[in-house]
Scaffold this motif. Sequence first.
Motif, short mmCIF file in Angstrom:
data_model
loop_
_atom_site.label_atom_id
_atom_site.label_comp_id
_atom_site.label_asym_id
_atom_site.label_seq_id
_atom_site.Cartn_x
_atom_site.Cartn_y
_atom_site.Cartn_z
N VAL A 1 15.05 -9.93 -8.38
CA VAL A 1 14.86 -8.28 -7.91
C VAL A 1 15.45 -7.75 -9.03
O VAL A 1 15.05 -6.55 -9.55
N LYS B 1 13.11 -7.48 -12.08
CA LYS B 1 12.11 -6.33 -11.90
C LYS B 1 12.56 -5.00 -12.13
O LYS B 1 11.99 -4.21 -12.81
N LEU C 1 6.40 -9.58 -12.87
CA LEU C 1 7.41 -8.63 -11.93
C LEU C 1 7.19 -7.22 -12.14
O LEU C 1 7.31 -6.44 -11.35
N PRO D 1 4.20 -6.58 -6.80
CA PRO D 1 5.13 -6.33 -5.83
C PRO D 1 6.07 -7.75 -5.71
O PRO D 1 5.34 -8.86 -6.12
N MET D 2 7.26 -7.80 -5.43
CA MET D 2 8.10 -8.85 -5.18
C MET D 2 7.45 -10.13 -4.53
O MET D 2 7.40 -11.30 -4.69
N VAL E 1 13.51 -12.36 -1.08
CA VAL E 1 12.97 -11.36 -2.13
C VAL E 1 12.01 -10.35 -1.37
O VAL E 1 12.01 -9.00 -2.05
N SER E 2 11.33 -10.67 -0.33
CA SER E 2 10.62 -9.59 0.45
C SER E 2 11.50 -8.52 1.01
O SER E 2 11.08 -7.35 0.87
N GLY F 1 12.85 -6.57 -1.84
CA GLY F 1 11.71 -5.77 -2.70
C GLY F 1 11.61 -4.48 -1.53
O GLY F 1 11.15 -3.56 -2.15
N GLU G 1 8.79 -1.95 -1.20
CA GLU G 1 7.55 -2.73 -1.04
C GLU G 1 7.32 -3.43 0.34
O GLU G 1 8.44 -3.98 0.86
#
Length: 318
Positions: free
Chosen positions: A43, A46, A108, A112-113, A266-267, A270, A276
């Motif tokens: 993250v 990104k 990245l 999206p992650m 990570v979602s 994100g 996201e």
Amino acid sequence: MPEKTLPKQGTAARARAPARADHPFKGIALILLSTVFLGTSDVTSKYLSATLPSVEITWIRFVVFVLIMVPAMLPGTPLYALKTERLDLQLLRGAALLGSSLLFISGLRYLPMAVASATSFVSPLFVTALSIIFLSERVGLRRWLATAFGLIGVLIVLRPGTSAFNVAAFFPIVSALCWALTLVMTRMMSGREHAITTMTYSALSGLAILTALVPFVWVTPSWHDILFGIIIGLASTAGQWIVVLAFRYANASVLAPFSYTQLVWVSFLGFLVFGEVPDIWTVIGAACIVASGLYTAHRERVRRSQVLLTAAEPAPNA
């Protein structure tokens, strides 16, 4: 695979290595902890890609990696680990690890992650194919079917031919291929090279390549950028090292299901940092990739159990 005779350096390294212990819950806890560090690194990469080129972000990451490994480069110290019998393979592994890091960070920047992370988890599928070429392993029909199912999951996530498709999705896929090469070369050196030796050469070779590339894309970083670059280096190195520790307490087949929790982490990050929200197709495709990876790990456990059982059988009487 039968254990190979160790050269002097490998024998000394093994003597320094902690003994393997069977503590699956400790291994699972470490794997879960590693996903926090690795997810944080992703993250942050990104976030930093908005102001710095991918090559420069990766360069900062490897600078931190090398600084952490400095004690292993000092002759006469207990951690000295630059003696190696496989310099060629160590350097190739370092280049593959660099490729994996650089390509993933490049992806990245545009993805999206959840999409980048889900597609990067196809590495076990690549390992299956590469093991035939480099390790002369036999792969049965069921593992090939699992590989095909995982690739279907990738297609669901990427949806080529639709407006949702982004060509940048190839970055994490090729990154996964590079990571699979890294794992295969690690297996090839297993029992001959100490983990610290491998990490040290990976850090040095990666930094050498990046130092040659970074002047062509250099953007003077702010102190803010440098701080986040250091966080990336510390988090990624800590995450990888915790994974190494986890495998001292449990087998890959036990740990594999929990490594996929990184997708959830990570979602969540994100959504928290970039707003996201994964769509339903990304979730379905990721589920297919995870299911394929879990079945591949299961078949690997079954195969190893059969090999050990065969090796334990008494030889027939002459």
